[in-house]
Design an enzyme around this catalytic site. Structure first.
Site, PDB file in Angstrom:
ATOM      1  N   GLU A 136      10.452  -4.660   4.762  1.00 54.49           N
ATOM      2  CA  GLU A 136      10.566  -6.059   4.315  1.00 54.49           C
ATOM      3  C   GLU A 136      10.275  -6.166   2.823  1.00 54.49           C
ATOM      4  O   GLU A 136      11.004  -6.812   2.063  1.00 54.49           O
ATOM      5  CB  GLU A 136       9.573  -6.953   5.077  1.00 54.49           C
ATOM      6  CG  GLU A 136       9.875  -7.137   6.558  1.00 54.49           C
ATOM      7  CD  GLU A 136       9.241  -6.057   7.434  1.00 54.49           C
ATOM      8  OE1 GLU A 136       8.913  -4.958   6.917  1.00 54.49           O
ATOM      9  OE2 GLU A 136       9.094  -6.311   8.635  1.00 54.49           O
TER      10      GLU A 136
ATOM     11  N   HIS B 279      -5.230 -34.370  16.760  1.00 50.48           N
ATOM     12  CA  HIS B 279      -4.137 -35.237  17.206  1.00 50.48           C
ATOM     13  C   HIS B 279      -3.011 -34.435  17.833  1.00 50.48           C
ATOM     14  O   HIS B 279      -1.906 -34.936  17.995  1.00 50.48           O
ATOM     15  CB  HIS B 279      -3.631 -36.073  16.027  1.00 50.48           C
ATOM     16  CG  HIS B 279      -4.702 -36.959  15.483  1.00 50.48           C
ATOM     17  ND1 HIS B 279      -4.866 -38.267  15.867  1.00 50.48           N
ATOM     18  CD2 HIS B 279      -5.736 -36.695  14.634  1.00 50.48           C
ATOM     19  CE1 HIS B 279      -5.924 -38.779  15.255  1.00 50.48           C
ATOM     20  NE2 HIS B 279      -6.471 -37.841  14.502  1.00 50.48           N
TER      21      HIS B 279
ATOM     22  N   LYS C   7       0.839  -1.200   0.000  1.00 49.22           N
ATOM     23  CA  LYS C   7       0.000   0.000   0.000  1.00 49.22           C
ATOM     24  C   LYS C   7       0.876   1.253   0.000  1.00 49.22           C
ATOM     25  O   LYS C   7       0.697   2.164  -0.781  1.00 49.22           O
ATOM     26  CB  LYS C   7      -0.908  -0.057   1.230  1.00 49.22           C
ATOM     27  CG  LYS C   7      -1.874   1.075   1.377  1.00 49.22           C
ATOM     28  CD  LYS C   7      -2.834   0.759   2.527  1.00 49.22           C
ATOM     29  CE  LYS C   7      -3.564   1.987   2.993  1.00 49.22           C
ATOM     30  NZ  LYS C   7      -4.469   1.699   4.103  1.00 49.22           N
TER      31      LYS C   7
ATOM     32  N   GLU D  37      -4.983  -7.774  15.081  1.00 50.10           N
ATOM     33  CA  GLU D  37      -4.507  -6.428  14.767  1.00 50.10           C
ATOM     34  C   GLU D  37      -5.677  -5.445  14.880  1.00 50.10           C
ATOM     35  O   GLU D  37      -5.489  -4.279  15.191  1.00 50.10           O
ATOM     36  CB  GLU D  37      -3.889  -6.378  13.357  1.00 50.10           C
ATOM     37  CG  GLU D  37      -2.905  -5.238  13.191  1.00 50.10           C
ATOM     38  CD  GLU D  37      -2.039  -5.355  11.947  1.00 50.10           C
ATOM     39  OE1 GLU D  37      -0.813  -5.329  12.077  1.00 50.10           O
ATOM     40  OE2 GLU D  37      -2.591  -5.475  10.848  1.00 50.10           O
TER      41      GLU D  37
ATOM     42  N   LYS E  27       9.104  -1.301  14.759  1.00 44.87           N
ATOM     43  CA  LYS E  27       9.630  -0.901  13.444  1.00 44.87           C
ATOM     44  C   LYS E  27      10.650   0.212  13.601  1.00 44.87           C
ATOM     45  O   LYS E  27      11.732   0.181  13.014  1.00 44.87           O
ATOM     46  CB  LYS E  27       8.492  -0.353  12.574  1.00 44.87           C
ATOM     47  CG  LYS E  27       7.698  -1.364  11.804  1.00 44.87           C
ATOM     48  CD  LYS E  27       6.874  -0.599  10.769  1.00 44.87           C
ATOM     49  CE  LYS E  27       5.705  -1.387  10.249  1.00 44.87           C
ATOM     50  NZ  LYS E  27       4.813  -0.580   9.421  1.00 44.87           N
TER      51      LYS E  27
ATOM     52  N   GLY F 170      -4.969  -2.545   5.412  1.00 44.63           N
ATOM     53  CA  GLY F 170      -4.193  -3.682   4.895  1.00 44.63           C
ATOM     54  C   GLY F 170      -4.880  -5.018   5.115  1.00 44.63           C
ATOM     55  O   GLY F 170      -5.016  -5.830   4.198  1.00 44.63           O
ATOM     56  N   ARG F 171      -5.332  -5.258   6.340  1.00 44.46           N
ATOM     57  CA  ARG F 171      -5.925  -6.566   6.647  1.00 44.46           C
ATOM     58  C   ARG F 171      -7.334  -6.718   6.098  1.00 44.46           C
ATOM     59  O   ARG F 171      -7.960  -7.758   6.277  1.00 44.46           O
ATOM     60  CB  ARG F 171      -5.879  -6.811   8.155  1.00 44.46           C
ATOM     61  CG  ARG F 171      -6.556  -5.740   8.996  1.00 44.46           C
ATOM     62  CD  ARG F 171      -6.157  -5.877  10.469  1.00 44.46           C
ATOM     63  NE  ARG F 171      -6.616  -4.772  11.291  1.00 44.46           N
ATOM     64  CZ  ARG F 171      -5.979  -3.616  11.428  1.00 44.46           C
ATOM     65  NH1 ARG F 171      -4.860  -3.395  10.781  1.00 44.46           N
ATOM     66  NH2 ARG F 171      -6.461  -2.670  12.223  1.00 44.46           N
TER      67      ARG F 171
HETATM   68  C1  G6Q Z   1      -2.665  -4.284   8.094  1.00 44.86           C
HETATM   69  C2  G6Q Z   1      -1.466  -3.578   8.424  1.00 44.86           C
HETATM   70  C3  G6Q Z   1      -0.181  -4.193   7.924  1.00 44.86           C
HETATM   71  C4  G6Q Z   1       0.175  -3.853   6.490  1.00 44.86           C
HETATM   72  C5  G6Q Z   1       1.631  -4.240   6.244  1.00 44.86           C
HETATM   73  C6  G6Q Z   1       2.065  -3.991   4.826  1.00 44.86           C
HETATM   74  O1  G6Q Z   1      -3.789  -3.937   8.350  1.00 44.86           O
HETATM   75  O2  G6Q Z   1      -1.600  -2.257   8.069  1.00 44.86           O
HETATM   76  O3  G6Q Z   1      -0.175  -5.595   8.066  1.00 44.86           O
HETATM   77  O4  G6Q Z   1      -0.677  -4.489   5.595  1.00 44.86           O
HETATM   78  O5  G6Q Z   1       2.451  -3.549   7.136  1.00 44.86           O
HETATM   79  O6  G6Q Z   1       1.962  -2.645   4.498  1.00 44.86           O
HETATM   80  P1  G6Q Z   1       2.169  -2.148   3.028  1.00 44.86           P
HETATM   81  O7  G6Q Z   1       1.084  -2.739   2.189  1.00 44.86           O
HETATM   82  O8  G6Q Z   1       2.091  -0.655   3.070  1.00 44.86           O
HETATM   83  O9  G6Q Z   1       3.516  -2.647   2.579  1.00 44.86           O
END
Ligand code: G6Q
Length: 544
Positions: free
Chosen positions: A214, A387, A208, A356, A507, A270-271
């Site tokens: 990462e 199991h 996003k 989250e 972070k 994001g989620r």
């Molecule tokens: C989700 C969070 C988080 C996000 C990641 C990736 O709700 O905001 O998990 O999706 O940190 O972020 P980017 O898409 O900006 O790389």
């Protein structure tokens, strides 16, 4: 703004008193007192059937829970979300994952602008791109057809796509393979590409913000891997990389043609982004038609959540039951147990969605919460879990409400497998609810010293959720069910489900520590003595 604490509301107090009154009543007692309970206590919506009869609830409990939802303003908050109000107060954003699956022609305004046409424009662009990859019209720089799509993203830009790819494999084009790289641990990238030909590989950089450490590290490594494998000319990047992002400037800076960037908006968390352009890998795998069915399933559950009476509303019931166990029964976790191998990543996906969103200890008005919030969600597909950890659910000291997910039909109808599988869903829910008494154990001829070990107390609650088959629409409905159940919980607790400040501190500290780890001279460390010592030890011992 100031909000009443939910614990001060009349319905909360009434529930606390009611909880005392039903303390000694078991699920077994409830079934014995009402022969119709198992048939009565169910709800249906968007192709999902929820049997909630094996919960520690009476009709009065449910009435009080629904009253609590009303007193905390669930209905008004739901309307505020659907109509594009900026309910994510701490980030001053609307929360409109529901707009991602709104029908073409719907109107949802954010800051006076209807966002639905833009959603459909992106869906069309994604569809056209997915078709070119699926048909082989999209070629790599050397003219070879793309065989593997590697999604690079993390968190919300990874967990949804992985889960959906696995869940909908039956619908995927088997001449294409999707892989997913998320971890900054180099092993993730190295293993994902170990047997791939760069000439046949397409990377989707899903971020996003296009700034996530990462993802950017993995994207740079992927770029170097493609260049090394394809002769080093930077022009090849455009044929092997596309982006999903809200940040066109950063995408262009990376060398990706912004014509091949699929956008989304700051009102998609994001989620909650699986059904945005973040789902591009899913769309390539299953095709635009199936992706449209997936969105249709989401939409059907949105409609159900928005319109069904609270008493028969699946996400509302599931959200309220989670509140009940978390705040009135002291439960700290909820197990989600899919009896469907294709849903093997669903619990991992739900971990982020639920924790989250609702792992918060401050209410929307900044006041500390006065009750427990966000239970831990966890699970594994059945029957494997049986199991390993089910022992604790059956006979341990923790109360762990369970959601069993089952399907009437399998995509892989092999002999008696499916009946075996589903018999276990029903057996587990029955065993948890009704247990096995000492008398029953003795009647089997068990020696007296062994009896206590073989007794099952029962009275352990569960939901059983059934659908016909795991198709794209059903997956959409299932994800939206949990999205809205999470929303229901958050509304009752008065928290913001849509920010995630809790991931920030680590972070920031990591950024600082990277410089200290890589400093050519001995850095002046100002952390606590443990962190300082760990940094020094790593610097001394790491591979040079
Ligand atoms: C989700 C969070 C988080 C996000 C990641 C990736 O709700 O905001 O998990 O999706 O940190 O972020 P980017 O898409 O900006 O790389």
């Amino acid at each position: 703004m100031s909000l009443p604490a939910p614990t001060d509301l009349p319905a909360w107090k009434a529930l606390a008193a009611h909880r005392e009154r039903i303390a000694a009543t078991t699920i077994g007692d409830l079934f014995a007192a009402d022969a119709t309970r198992g048939e009565r206590m169910h709800a249906e919506g968007a192709g999902l059937f929820l049997d909630y009869s094996k919960n520690r609830v009476t009709d009065e409990t449910l009435r009080l829970l629904v009253t609590l939802a009303r007193e905390t303003g669930l209905e008004a908050r739901r309307e505020a979300m659907f109509s594009g109000e900026k309910i994510n107060l701490t980030e001053n954003r609307a929360v409109l994952h529901v707009a991602l699956r709104a029908p073409e022609g719907a109107t949802i305004n954010v800051d006076g602008e209807n966002v639905v046409p833009a959603v459909h424009a992106v869906l069309k662009a994604m569809g056209a791109f997915a078709d070119t990859v699926r048909s082989g019209a999209w070629r790599g720089a050397s003219g070879k057809r793309i065989k593997t799509i590697v999604n690079i993203g993390i968190g919300g830009s990874d967990l949804g796509p992985v889960m959906a790819y696995e869940a909908l494999r039956h619908y995927s084009d088997r001449s294409l393979t999707c892989r997913f790289v998320s971890n900054v641990d180099g092993t993730d990238f190295a293993e994902a590409v170990v047997d791939l030909d760069p000439a046949e590989t397409l990377f989707i950089i899903s971020s996003k913000t296009f700034t996530t450490l990462e993802t950017m590290a993995n994207a740079q490594t992927a770029r170097a891997w493609i260049l090394a494998g394809m002769g080093g000319d930077a022009a090849v990047v455009a044929r092997h990389f596309v982006a999903v992002s809200t940040n066109a400037a950063k995408v262009a800076e990376f060398g990706i043609d912004t014509a091949n960037m699929f956008g989304f908006w700051d009102w998609v968390g994001g989620r909650y982004s699986l059904d945005s352009a973040i789902g591009l890998s899913t769309m390539i795998a299953i095709g635009p038609q199936n992706f449209a069915s997936l969105l249709g399933g989401f939409r059907a559950m949105d409609e159900h959540f928005r319109t069904a009476p609270l008493e028969q509303n699946l996400p509302v019931l599931m959200g309220l039951l989670a509140v009940l166990y978390t705040d009135f029964f002291g439960a700290q976790s909820i197990a989600v147990l899919p009896y469907e191998q294709y849903l093997k990543r669903f619990p991992a996906y739900l971990q982020q969605l639920t924790m989250e969103s609702n792992g918060k200890s401050v209410r929307l008005d900044g006041q500390p919460v006065t009750c427990s919030t966000g239970p831990v969600y966890w699970g594994e597909p059945g029957t494997n879990g049986q199991h390993s950890f089910y022992q604790l659910i059956h006979q341990g000291t923790h109360l762990i409400p369970c959601d069993f997910l089952g399907f009437n039909r399998s995509h892989n109808q092999l002999g008696r497998h499916h009946d075996y599988l589903i018999s276990n869903v029903f057996a587990q829910a029955e065993a948890l609810a009704f247990g096995k008494s000492a008398e029953e154990v003795r009647a089997e001829g068990t020696p007296e010293w062994l009896v206590p070990h073989r007794v099952f107390a029962g009275n352990r609650p569960s939901n059983v959720i059934m659908a016909d088959i795991l198709d794209p629409a059903t997956l959409g409905a299932l994800v939206a069910l949990y999205e809205h159940a999470v929303f229901t919980q958050g509304a009752v607790w008065g928290i913001n489900c849509f920010d995630q400040w809790g991931v920030e501190l680590g972070k920031q500290l990591a950024q600082k520590i990277i410089c200290e780890l890589e400093s050519p001279t001995e850095p002046k460390l100002k952390h606590d003595s443990s962190t300082n010592a760990l940094i020094r030890r790593y610097r001394a011992r790491r591979a040079k």
